[in-house]
Scaffold this active site. Sequence first.
Site, mmCIF file in Angstrom:
data_model
loop_
_atom_site.group_PDB
_atom_site.id
_atom_site.type_symbol
_atom_site.label_atom_id
_atom_site.label_comp_id
_atom_site.label_asym_id
_atom_site.label_seq_id
_atom_site.Cartn_x
_atom_site.Cartn_y
_atom_site.Cartn_z
ATOM 1 N N GLU A 1 36.828 52.521 36.135
ATOM 2 C CA GLU A 1 37.308 51.211 36.597
ATOM 3 C C GLU A 1 37.191 50.179 35.494
ATOM 4 O O GLU A 1 38.082 49.345 35.307
ATOM 5 C CB GLU A 1 36.487 50.733 37.802
ATOM 6 N N TYR B 1 46.329 22.503 42.221
ATOM 7 C CA TYR B 1 46.112 23.923 42.510
ATOM 8 C C TYR B 1 46.568 24.831 41.382
ATOM 9 O O TYR B 1 46.106 25.971 41.289
ATOM 10 C CB TYR B 1 46.704 24.343 43.861
ATOM 11 N N GLU C 1 31.291 41.299 44.761
ATOM 12 C CA GLU C 1 30.430 40.256 45.297
ATOM 13 C C GLU C 1 30.044 39.267 44.192
ATOM 14 O O GLU C 1 30.036 38.047 44.397
ATOM 15 C CB GLU C 1 29.160 40.852 45.921
ATOM 16 N N LYS D 1 39.987 44.222 46.686
ATOM 17 C CA LYS D 1 40.180 45.351 45.781
ATOM 18 C C LYS D 1 41.049 46.340 46.556
ATOM 19 O O LYS D 1 40.552 47.089 47.398
ATOM 20 C CB LYS D 1 38.820 45.951 45.423
#
Length: 121
Positions: free
Chosen positions: A21, A53, A73, A99
């Site tokens: 990954e 934004y 997290e 994910k």
Amino acid sequence: MDKIKLSRMQFFGNHGVFAEENKLGQRFYVDVELAVPLDKPGLSDHIDDTINYAHVFFKVKEIVEGRTYKLIEALAENIASELLGTYTSIHEVTVRVIKPHPPFPVVFDGVTVEINRKRAN
């Protein structure tokens, strides 16, 4: 409280516990909800009275694509912390990191982490 929401922002990052990954990377989606008073910009119609934004998008992009996290997290926590630290008018932020294709030998529609952080008074 009023909110500005940026939904399904898409970035490419190298986050995960597995070496593959970190090496190959993958797509991530991020949603951000900013609790911020919008009465002043609603009346003035002036960009300086609100949170731009586009700037938020590029701040999140910088975080997601700038460094590697083992856990989404930790990625979400860093996004929340940076947004609260950068924009003093934000009272509260909710961050969702999705994910969509975790490397597990099972089929499901991705993993989502959602955190909510409030400005300390």
